[in-house]
Design an enzyme around this catalytic site. Structure first.
Site, PDB file in Angstrom:
ATOM      1  N   ARG A   1      52.651  51.781   0.405  1.00  0.00           N
ATOM      2  CA  ARG A   1      53.435  51.275   1.542  1.00  0.00           C
ATOM      3  C   ARG A   1      54.154  52.398   2.290  1.00  0.00           C
ATOM      4  NH1 ARG A   1      55.866  45.397  -0.448  1.00  0.00           N
ATOM      5  NH2 ARG A   1      53.906  44.291  -0.158  1.00  0.00           N
TER       6      ARG A   1
ATOM      7  N   LYS B   1      47.632  27.981  -6.949  1.00  0.00           N
ATOM      8  CA  LYS B   1      48.096  26.668  -6.494  1.00  0.00           C
ATOM      9  C   LYS B   1      47.588  26.254  -5.121  1.00  0.00           C
ATOM     10  CE  LYS B   1      52.367  26.459  -9.140  1.00  0.00           C
ATOM     11  NZ  LYS B   1      53.827  26.329  -9.038  1.00  0.00           N
TER      12      LYS B   1
ATOM     13  N   GLY C   1      48.982  40.378  -2.591  1.00  0.00           N
ATOM     14  CA  GLY C   1      49.123  41.295  -3.729  1.00  0.00           C
ATOM     15  C   GLY C   1      47.961  41.286  -4.702  1.00  0.00           C
TER      16      GLY C   1
ATOM     17  N   GLY D   1      53.558  37.163   2.038  1.00  0.00           N
ATOM     18  CA  GLY D   1      54.043  35.934   2.682  1.00  0.00           C
ATOM     19  C   GLY D   1      53.756  35.870   4.165  1.00  0.00           C
TER      20      GLY D   1
END
Length: 392
Positions: A36, A193, A346, A369
């Site tokens: 990053r 999920k 990730g 996100g």
């Protein structure tokens, strides 16, 4: 683009506030992954080359807001950046009352989350941050879905706000994949999920020709097709939603290749033996931990026809070598494809690193996100404020 980019702005002798994403792993005072930090170098170097002064802001971890906590300090990150860019990087522990920086210099501010009002983007904190610079550069796509003081509030009150090189590249790659894709388009949505990816699946149905599901999400779809998934991770309360998605896909002509065979085990363990079974043969005490060889072949064949590939999430528990075959086969199919490919999240990045295909993916997003919210079709606050500033 509908907002200003770094290259649209005069930076000479300007104090340039840059919101970066330096939320990196730190162990024993040392940064253990510099990906990053390296991603932000083009923006930092461009500002220096244009004669600007660089003031960097980032969060690190999840400290209690408003309290200093040395384990979440950005000081080790400043040292790592200095080594990468081969220039001194000053570290400002207390910076809200002003930062001493001249053209050609770099200052790293302490963790923005040590300031009260960061997460709620209070006007008071936003104005204080804005007063530190002449230009604000948003270069942290990973936090663009959060309306916080250092990502959103500052842009409201500073004279000029624009997107950095990394952010601009992220948006261009995602828009190329989502808004003007070369067809046919395939999307891979994996992970544990359905609940966290339900709106992503629904949004993608209108855009893709092929929608590949993996992981716990695939188990819920297997259950929706009427098969027993034994002891596998799945969401009983979302089986009806999965059935609806399958029906909608059929009506739209979208191919969702629900696994036909799987790798199962009696326990969730790295050393568990992988047994290959048809989905119809899974019994009560078994858990599905990966797709099987037939399903791998079907996916690889489908991806050969794609001209655009969007990838978010693995298709099995690839961290365990015995259950990594499915994600490995998926990775290699993407690597060998001629398609424009965008990957993010990730677990996806970890899979790309594990199977050594980094150079074969067209664009790898640094975000988690924000990447998902973009896929859902949501507006990202930190991008929207840049658009508003460009109109004013």
């Amino acid at each position: 683009m509908s907002f200003l980019t770094l290259k649209d702005v005069d930076l000479k002798d300007k104090k340039v506030l840059v919101r970066v994403d330096f939320n990196v792993p730190v162990k024993d005072g040392k940064v253990t992954s510099k990906v990053r930090i390296e991603a932000a170098i083009p923006t930092i170097q461009y500002i220096l080359d244009q004669g600007g002064a660089v003031i960097l802001m980032s969060h690190l971890g999840r400290p209690t807001e408003g309290e200093y906590d040395s384990q979440f300090s950005l000081e080790p990150v400043a040292k790592a950046l200095s080594e990468i860019i081969n220039k001194p990087v000053k570290f400002a522990k207390d910076w809200l009352d002003g930062v001493d920086v001249k053209a050609g210099e770099i200052v790293m501010c302490e963790n923005v989350r040590f300031n009260s009002g960061e997460k709620k983007s209070t006007d008071d904190l936003s104005k204080k941050i804005a007063s530190l610079g002449d230009v604000f550069v948003m270069d942290a796509f990973a936090t663009a879905h959060r309306a916080q003081a250092s990502t959103y509030g500052v842009a409201k009150y500073i004279p000029v706000a624009c997107a950095g090189i990394l952010l601009t590249n992220e948006i261009q790659a995602l828009e190329k994949a989502l808004k003007s894709p070369k067809k046919p388009m395939a999307a891979i949505v994996g992970g544990s999920k359905v609940s966290t990816k339900l709106s992503v699946l629904n949004n993608l149905l209108d855009k893709v020709e092929i929608l590949i599901v993996g992981g716990g999400i695939a188990n819920t779809f297997i259950k929706a097709e009427g098969f027993d998934v034994g002891n596998s991770l799945y969401e009983q309360d979302l089986v009806a939603e999965a059935t609806e998605i399958l029906a909608k896909a059929k009506a739209l002509g979208v191919n969702i290749p629900v696994p036909v065979d799987v790798r199962v085990a009696k326990e969730f363990s790295e050393n568990a033996q992988a047994i290959i079974k048809k989905v119809s043969d899974v019994v009560a005490d078994e858990m599905i931990l990966d797709i099987g060889p037939e399903s791998q072949k079907i996916i690889a064949e489908l991806l050969k026809s794609a001209n655009t590939i969007l990838w978010n999430g693995p298709v099995g528990v690839f961290e365990f070598d015995n259950f990594a075959e499915g994600t490995k086969a998926l990775s290699l199919a993407i690597a060998q494809s001629h398609a424009f490919s965008v990957a993010g999240g990730g677990d996806t990045i970890a899979a790309i690193e594990k199977f050594g295909i980094k150079d074969q993916v067209s664009y790898i997003s640094t975000a988690g996100g924000a990447f998902l919210e973009f896929l859902e079709g949501k507006k990202l606050p930190a991008i929207e404020i840049l658009k508003e500033k460009a109109i004013r």
